[in-house]
Design a protein around this motif. Structure first.
Motif, PDB file in Angstrom:
ATOM      1  N   ARG A  13      32.369  47.873  43.172  1.00  0.00           N
ATOM      2  CA  ARG A  13      33.182  48.878  43.878  1.00  0.00           C
ATOM      3  C   ARG A  13      32.481  50.238  43.858  1.00  0.00           C
ATOM      4  NH1 ARG A  13      37.777  49.400  40.585  1.00  0.00           N
ATOM      5  NH2 ARG A  13      39.147  48.077  41.815  1.00  0.00           N
ATOM      6  N   ILE A  44      34.879  35.211  49.266  1.00  0.00           N
ATOM      7  CA  ILE A  44      35.800  35.679  48.224  1.00  0.00           C
ATOM      8  C   ILE A  44      35.587  37.166  47.940  1.00  0.00           C
ATOM      9  CG2 ILE A  44      36.239  35.518  45.721  1.00  0.00           C
ATOM     10  CD1 ILE A  44      35.900  32.457  46.026  1.00  0.00           C
ATOM     11  N   SER A  47      36.764  39.361  50.808  1.00  0.00           N
ATOM     12  CA  SER A  47      38.218  39.485  50.827  1.00  0.00           C
ATOM     13  C   SER A  47      38.674  40.475  49.751  1.00  0.00           C
ATOM     14  CB  SER A  47      38.845  38.104  50.599  1.00  0.00           C
ATOM     15  OG  SER A  47      40.237  38.185  50.593  1.00  0.00           O
ATOM     16  N   GLN A  48      38.093  40.343  48.565  1.00  0.00           N
ATOM     17  CA  GLN A  48      38.445  41.272  47.476  1.00  0.00           C
ATOM     18  C   GLN A  48      38.141  42.720  47.861  1.00  0.00           C
ATOM     19  OE1 GLN A  48      36.282  39.658  43.979  1.00  0.00           O
ATOM     20  NE2 GLN A  48      38.020  40.417  42.811  1.00  0.00           N
ATOM     21  N   MET A  51      40.618  44.024  50.467  1.00  0.00           N
ATOM     22  CA  MET A  51      41.939  44.299  49.892  1.00  0.00           C
ATOM     23  C   MET A  51      41.883  45.528  48.993  1.00  0.00           C
ATOM     24  SD  MET A  51      43.824  40.710  49.003  1.00  0.00           S
ATOM     25  CE  MET A  51      42.511  39.737  48.301  1.00  0.00           C
ATOM     26  N   ASP A  52      40.814  45.621  48.216  1.00  0.00           N
ATOM     27  CA  ASP A  52      40.676  46.754  47.299  1.00  0.00           C
ATOM     28  C   ASP A  52      40.636  48.066  48.073  1.00  0.00           C
ATOM     29  OD1 ASP A  52      40.039  47.703  44.507  1.00  0.00           O
ATOM     30  OD2 ASP A  52      38.311  48.493  45.579  1.00  0.00           O
TER      31      ASP A  52
ATOM     32  N   GLU B  19      41.491  26.117  48.158  1.00  0.00           N
ATOM     33  CA  GLU B  19      40.351  26.893  47.667  1.00  0.00           C
ATOM     34  C   GLU B  19      40.819  28.296  47.292  1.00  0.00           C
ATOM     35  OE1 GLU B  19      37.197  25.973  47.385  1.00  0.00           O
ATOM     36  OE2 GLU B  19      37.022  24.163  48.605  1.00  0.00           O
ATOM     37  N   THR B  20      40.049  28.915  46.433  1.00  0.00           N
ATOM     38  CA  THR B  20      40.349  30.296  46.023  1.00  0.00           C
ATOM     39  C   THR B  20      40.506  31.203  47.236  1.00  0.00           C
ATOM     40  OG1 THR B  20      39.065  29.900  44.046  1.00  0.00           O
ATOM     41  CG2 THR B  20      39.503  32.194  44.590  1.00  0.00           C
ATOM     42  N   ILE B  21      39.625  31.027  48.201  1.00  0.00           N
ATOM     43  CA  ILE B  21      39.644  31.924  49.357  1.00  0.00           C
ATOM     44  C   ILE B  21      40.931  31.762  50.161  1.00  0.00           C
ATOM     45  CG2 ILE B  21      38.340  30.346  50.863  1.00  0.00           C
ATOM     46  CD1 ILE B  21      38.125  34.198  50.839  1.00  0.00           C
ATOM     47  N   LEU B  24      43.380  34.081  48.500  1.00  0.00           N
ATOM     48  CA  LEU B  24      43.064  35.497  48.732  1.00  0.00           C
ATOM     49  C   LEU B  24      43.379  35.893  50.174  1.00  0.00           C
ATOM     50  CD1 LEU B  24      39.675  36.066  46.825  1.00  0.00           C
ATOM     51  CD2 LEU B  24      42.006  36.385  46.025  1.00  0.00           C
ATOM     52  N   ARG B  25      43.024  35.003  51.114  1.00  0.00           N
ATOM     53  CA  ARG B  25      43.261  35.335  52.525  1.00  0.00           C
ATOM     54  C   ARG B  25      44.753  35.511  52.809  1.00  0.00           C
ATOM     55  NH1 ARG B  25      38.567  32.986  55.184  1.00  0.00           N
ATOM     56  NH2 ARG B  25      37.015  34.609  54.817  1.00  0.00           N
ATOM     57  N   LEU B  27      46.988  36.619  50.775  1.00  0.00           N
ATOM     58  CA  LEU B  27      47.367  37.954  50.292  1.00  0.00           C
ATOM     59  C   LEU B  27      46.798  39.033  51.203  1.00  0.00           C
ATOM     60  CD1 LEU B  27      46.840  37.561  46.433  1.00  0.00           C
ATOM     61  CD2 LEU B  27      49.005  37.641  47.674  1.00  0.00           C
ATOM     62  N   GLU B  28      45.560  38.805  51.626  1.00  0.00           N
ATOM     63  CA  GLU B  28      44.901  39.796  52.493  1.00  0.00           C
ATOM     64  C   GLU B  28      45.665  39.964  53.804  1.00  0.00           C
ATOM     65  OE1 GLU B  28      40.740  38.935  53.103  1.00  0.00           O
ATOM     66  OE2 GLU B  28      40.504  40.636  54.469  1.00  0.00           O
ATOM     67  N   TYR B  59      41.856  31.315  38.751  1.00  0.00           N
ATOM     68  CA  TYR B  59      40.680  32.121  39.087  1.00  0.00           C
ATOM     69  C   TYR B  59      41.056  33.187  40.116  1.00  0.00           C
ATOM     70  CZ  TYR B  59      36.008  33.339  40.721  1.00  0.00           C
ATOM     71  OH  TYR B  59      34.865  34.027  41.070  1.00  0.00           O
ATOM     72  N   LEU B  63      40.828  37.408  40.081  1.00  0.00           N
ATOM     73  CA  LEU B  63      40.203  38.237  41.115  1.00  0.00           C
ATOM     74  C   LEU B  63      41.181  39.280  41.641  1.00  0.00           C
ATOM     75  CD1 LEU B  63      38.399  35.393  43.082  1.00  0.00           C
ATOM     76  CD2 LEU B  63      37.351  36.996  41.499  1.00  0.00           C
ATOM     77  N   VAL B  64      42.423  38.865  41.751  1.00  0.00           N
ATOM     78  CA  VAL B  64      43.461  39.760  42.256  1.00  0.00           C
ATOM     79  C   VAL B  64      43.724  40.878  41.239  1.00  0.00           C
ATOM     80  CG1 VAL B  64      45.964  39.777  42.585  1.00  0.00           C
ATOM     81  CG2 VAL B  64      44.572  38.132  43.820  1.00  0.00           C
ATOM     82  N   GLU B  66      41.572  42.118  39.288  1.00  0.00           N
ATOM     83  CA  GLU B  66      40.444  43.072  39.350  1.00  0.00           C
ATOM     84  C   GLU B  66      40.673  44.196  40.350  1.00  0.00           C
ATOM     85  OE1 GLU B  66      36.343  40.736  38.272  1.00  0.00           O
ATOM     86  OE2 GLU B  66      37.186  40.357  40.241  1.00  0.00           O
ATOM     87  N   ILE B  67      41.422  43.900  41.392  1.00  0.00           N
ATOM     88  CA  ILE B  67      41.622  44.940  42.409  1.00  0.00           C
ATOM     89  C   ILE B  67      42.968  45.654  42.225  1.00  0.00           C
ATOM     90  CG2 ILE B  67      40.114  43.850  44.109  1.00  0.00           C
ATOM     91  CD1 ILE B  67      42.612  42.834  45.541  1.00  0.00           C
TER      92      ILE B  67
END
Lengths: 225, 119
Positions: A13, A44, A47-48, A51-52, B19-21, B24-25, B27-28, B59, B63-64, B66-67
């Protein structure tokens, strides 16, 4: 395979903070195998990052692409139409890939998204172990294909230290004793007599102390000298 | 089944396909809450699909985190044992549970970006 792990997100970041558009570039070879920099990991992290940025009220456009190899010109060249569209490139390759991209696009800001770690093998799903130090003079023929330079904590070339217990290393009991494995495997293949030879110390001048190493082969070169 | 426009349902062939993505997608895209429904432990017809989904969800939660987003927005629920229930019978009680986290801050941020015209 060259292994790597993703840098902590905070560090990434901070690196991308000055930019409003970043191109994430993965590598489909070693770092894809160790699940740190392939197509999935690019998606991944992208996307992070999106969102961040959104949570912080920051504008950040994140592009995604993955090259078959990020250390070979012919593959890196595929970035040509993309590079100028972004303020920075965040490379999810090993250090060699990051530097190769940077060399080919010297005007671009190229940032490392991974910490390159070691040469290793995939032992099982989700487990990678170091088994080669790239010493420049492979001795595996003497040691039943188990490298004591890499896998013995003391890098001993002429037998075990005597400290192992139950086949485990005294430095780290989580790790199997390399010399225990060497002896067991030599026994299995009927080559225990190899233990009777005395092996010279590793010539580290082949690996370090002279700056970056290179391999040059005339038969592989396009231009003739 | 019909849960109204607030619930989007994605059928998957097996939890192992998650999958993880995907998480995330979701949520995104502004989902407040993502619930993965799998077969009960020990009852995956393909072996370990539900366990893989569980690992990937954990996992994705890391990642979530972290942000700075609440990891509890990602959940995994095994369907009831020996369930011959229809999926809507599994989902309905989940929707009736108290939900303390409220709308996703990502949805609010997106609304701001698009002048309130969030899709």
């Amino acid at each position: 395979m060259i292994t790597a792990v993703r840098k902590p997100f905070d560090e990434i970041r901070e690196m991308v903070a000055p930019y409003e558009s970043v191109l994430l570039v993965g590598c489909g070879t070693c770092v894809a195998e160790c699940a740190s920099g392939g197509e999935k990991e690019v998606a991944i992290l992208a996307s992070q990052l999106r969102m961040d940025a959104s949570l912080r009220g920051k504008r950040l456009e994140v592009g995604e692409t993955t090259l078959d190899r990020q250390c070979v010109y012919e593959f890196i060249d595929r970035l040509s139409p993309l590079v100028e569209k972004y303020q920075a490139i965040l490379s999810l390759a090993c250090g060699a890939g990051v530097q190769a991209v940077s060399e080919i696009f010297p005007e671009a800001i190229v940032l490392p998204g991974l910490d390159t770690t070691f040469l290793g093998q995939t032992r099982e799903a989700g487990l990678w172990i170091e088994n080669c130090r790239g010493c420049g003079s492979c001795k595996l023929q003497w040691f039943a294909s188990i490298c004591p330079i890499t896998r013995c904590a003391k890098r001993l070339l002429n037998g075990p230290c005597g400290g192992s217990r139950g086949g485990r290393c005294e430095v780290d009991p989580e790790v199997p004793c390399a010399w225990n494995m060497i002896v067991e495997r030599l026994r299995k293949v009927g080559r225990l007599e190899l233990l009777e030879d005395v092996y010279p110390p590793c010539d580290w001048s082949l690996a370090q102390g002279r700056g970056p190493r290179k391999i040059q082969r005339e038969d592989q070169a396009i231009e003739t000298v | 089944m019909e849960f109204g426009p607030s619930v989007v349902f994605y059928p998957m062939p097996c939890g192992g396909r998650v999958e993880t993505i995907h998480l995330l997608r979701a949520l995104e895209e502004g989902a407040d809450r993502v619930v993965v429904i799998t077969c009960p432990r020990g009852q995956c017809r393909y072996g370990e699909g539900n366990l893989r989904a569980q690992k990937r969800l954990l996992y994705a939660r890391s990642l979530v985190r972290e942000i700075g987003l609440e990891p509890e927005r990602l959940e995994i629920r095994p369907a009831s044992l020996g369930s011959a229930l229809r999926i809507d019978e599994i989902i309905r009680p989940i929707l009736l549970e108290a939900w303390n986290l409220g709308p996703s801050p990502l949805r609010r941020a997106q609304r701001k970006d698009t002048g309130g015209n969030h899709r």
